[in-house]
Design a protein around this motif. Structure first.
Motif, PDB file in Angstrom:
ATOM      1  N   ALA A   1       0.829  -1.209   0.000  1.00  0.00           N
ATOM      2  CA  ALA A   1       0.000   0.000   0.000  1.00  0.00           C
ATOM      3  C   ALA A   1       0.860   1.253   0.000  1.00  0.00           C
ATOM      4  O   ALA A   1       0.602   2.185   0.756  1.00  0.00           O
ATOM      5  CB  ALA A   1      -0.897  -0.017   1.240  1.00  0.00           C
ATOM      6  N   GLY A   2       1.895   1.258  -0.849  1.00  0.00           N
ATOM      7  CA  GLY A   2       2.817   2.391  -0.801  1.00  0.00           C
ATOM      8  C   GLY A   2       3.302   2.558   0.629  1.00  0.00           C
ATOM      9  O   GLY A   2       3.460   3.666   1.116  1.00  0.00           O
TER      10      GLY A   2
ATOM     11  N   THR B   1       5.500   2.711   3.815  1.00  0.00           N
ATOM     12  CA  THR B   1       6.854   3.092   4.175  1.00  0.00           C
ATOM     13  C   THR B   1       7.406   2.146   5.235  1.00  0.00           C
ATOM     14  O   THR B   1       6.700   1.791   6.180  1.00  0.00           O
ATOM     15  CB  THR B   1       6.840   4.523   4.745  1.00  0.00           C
TER      16      THR B   1
ATOM     17  N   ARG C   1       7.059  -0.052  12.587  1.00  0.00           N
ATOM     18  CA  ARG C   1       6.320  -1.093  11.856  1.00  0.00           C
ATOM     19  C   ARG C   1       7.108  -2.396  11.807  1.00  0.00           C
ATOM     20  O   ARG C   1       6.523  -3.482  11.813  1.00  0.00           O
ATOM     21  CB  ARG C   1       5.994  -0.605  10.433  1.00  0.00           C
TER      22      ARG C   1
ATOM     23  N   GLN D   1      -3.678  11.280   6.330  1.00  0.00           N
ATOM     24  CA  GLN D   1      -4.357   9.985   6.328  1.00  0.00           C
ATOM     25  C   GLN D   1      -3.971   9.286   7.622  1.00  0.00           C
ATOM     26  O   GLN D   1      -2.790   9.115   7.904  1.00  0.00           O
ATOM     27  CB  GLN D   1      -3.878   9.103   5.190  1.00  0.00           C
TER      28      GLN D   1
ATOM     29  N   THR E   1       2.717   7.691   7.674  1.00  0.00           N
ATOM     30  CA  THR E   1       3.897   8.403   8.157  1.00  0.00           C
ATOM     31  C   THR E   1       3.628   9.911   8.177  1.00  0.00           C
ATOM     32  O   THR E   1       4.135  10.610   9.057  1.00  0.00           O
ATOM     33  CB  THR E   1       5.128   8.082   7.297  1.00  0.00           C
TER      34      THR E   1
ATOM     35  N   ASP F   1       2.057  11.500   0.578  1.00  0.00           N
ATOM     36  CA  ASP F   1       3.147  11.071  -0.311  1.00  0.00           C
ATOM     37  C   ASP F   1       3.083  11.807  -1.655  1.00  0.00           C
ATOM     38  O   ASP F   1       1.998  12.152  -2.134  1.00  0.00           O
ATOM     39  CB  ASP F   1       3.062   9.561  -0.539  1.00  0.00           C
TER      40      ASP F   1
HETATM   41  N1  GLN Z   1       3.758   5.955   2.722  1.00  0.00           N
HETATM   42  C1  GLN Z   1       2.813   6.291   3.736  1.00  0.00           C
HETATM   43  C2  GLN Z   1       2.906   5.328   4.882  1.00  0.00           C
HETATM   44  O1  GLN Z   1       3.371   4.248   4.723  1.00  0.00           O
HETATM   45  C3  GLN Z   1       1.386   6.367   3.207  1.00  0.00           C
HETATM   46  C4  GLN Z   1       0.879   5.116   2.612  1.00  0.00           C
HETATM   47  C5  GLN Z   1      -0.589   5.156   2.236  1.00  0.00           C
HETATM   48  O2  GLN Z   1      -1.309   6.053   2.601  1.00  0.00           O
HETATM   49  N2  GLN Z   1      -1.070   4.211   1.505  1.00  0.00           N
HETATM   50  O3  GLN Z   1       2.521   5.615   5.975  1.00  0.00           O
END
Ligand code: GLN
Length: 252
Positions: A98-99, A101, A106, A145, A149, A187
């Motif tokens: 999910a993109g 980080t 984590r 969101q 991060t 991001d």
């Molecule tokens: N890269 C950011 C994170 O991992 C947002 C990832 C997302 O919103 N999907 O927190």
């Protein structure tokens, strides 16, 4: 005597429930019947978003190629970002993509693959905003969101009381458009997509943080982690990942 029986019965009942819970957990850790389930939050273009009823994007396509290599069928679950890691930990999903980080916090909860992309946290403001650089963010209302991060950094740097947490990027950008917040930290690639799709927004030149994206796995499922990572390595080496990235993020 009666009491003793009751206690014994209760103890047995509790043990039974615990053993069931334990079984459920270990069973769900292996990949289920030819499927590779990936949890994502499909409000994060160009990594994952809806095209009609389908979830498409960089992550969805890379995951599709990984599943092909492993002879599995990819199944994508669209959940809130902050449900991804708990779901992977519980064995509900085989992996999270999910993109996401890689962070030390984590890493205590999940294992990560090698990184397949870079991210940068940036700031979106209205085109006529008084905010012109990140130095102006002090005391401003910041939209993020939840549990990303962007949320973690903004809450640490500017105080939780100044941060409004949205379930996804779409809602955060709506909040900015409706003046509920003064800016959104998110991001860079989703930021570009949101600015393109919504008139009157811009991205500040100064960026906020550099990051690595990777796939997350249950700590007990290192077998799957290794297989996926080997497939990912091949896809990076043969240029497939770059090809997908270039398709969704054309060179400027
Ligand atoms: N890269 C950011 C994170 O991992 C947002 C990832 C997302 O919103 N999907 O927190």
């Amino acid at each position: 005597m009666k009491n003793l029986k009751k206690i014994l019965a209760l103890t047995l009942a509790i043990l039974f429930v615990f053993s069931l819970a334990a079984c459920g957990k270990s069973n769900s850790l292996t990949v289920t019947e030819g499927k590779l389930t990936m949890a994502t939050n499909a409000s994060f273009p160009p990594y994952e978003y809806y095209d009609g009823d389908n979830i498409v994007g960089i992550d969805a396509e890379i995951a599709g190629l990984i599943a092909d290599k492993l002879g599995l069928e990819l199944e994508i679950a669209d959940v809130e970002f902050d449900s991804i890691i708990p779901g992977v930990q519980a064995g509900k999903y085989d992996m999270g993509m999910a993109g996401m980080t890689v962070t030390d916090e984590r890493k205590e909860k999940v294992n990560f693959s090698d990184s397949y992309a870079k991210g940068v946290q940036v700031v979106i403001v209205k085109a006529d905003s008084a905010i012109t650089s990140i130095d102006d963010l002090e005391g401003k209302k910041i939209g993020v969101q939840q549990a990303t991060t962007g949320d973690i950094y903004a809450s640490d740097d500017y105080g939780e009381e100044n941060v409004t947490k949205y379930a996804n990027g779409n809602l955060a950008v709506e909040g900015l458009k409706n003046d509920k917040v003064d800016c959104v930290i998110i991001d860079n690639e989703p930021a570009k997509a949101y600015v393109k799709a919504n008139e009157g927004l811009k991205i500040l030149d100064t960026s906020y943080a550099d990051e690595d994206y990777a796939i997350s796995f249950n700590k007990d499922n290192t077998e799957l982690q290794e297989k996926v990572n080997a497939a990912l390595k091949e896809l990076i080496a043969d240029g497939s990942v770059a090809k997908i990235v270039n398709k969704y993020i054309p060179a400027e």
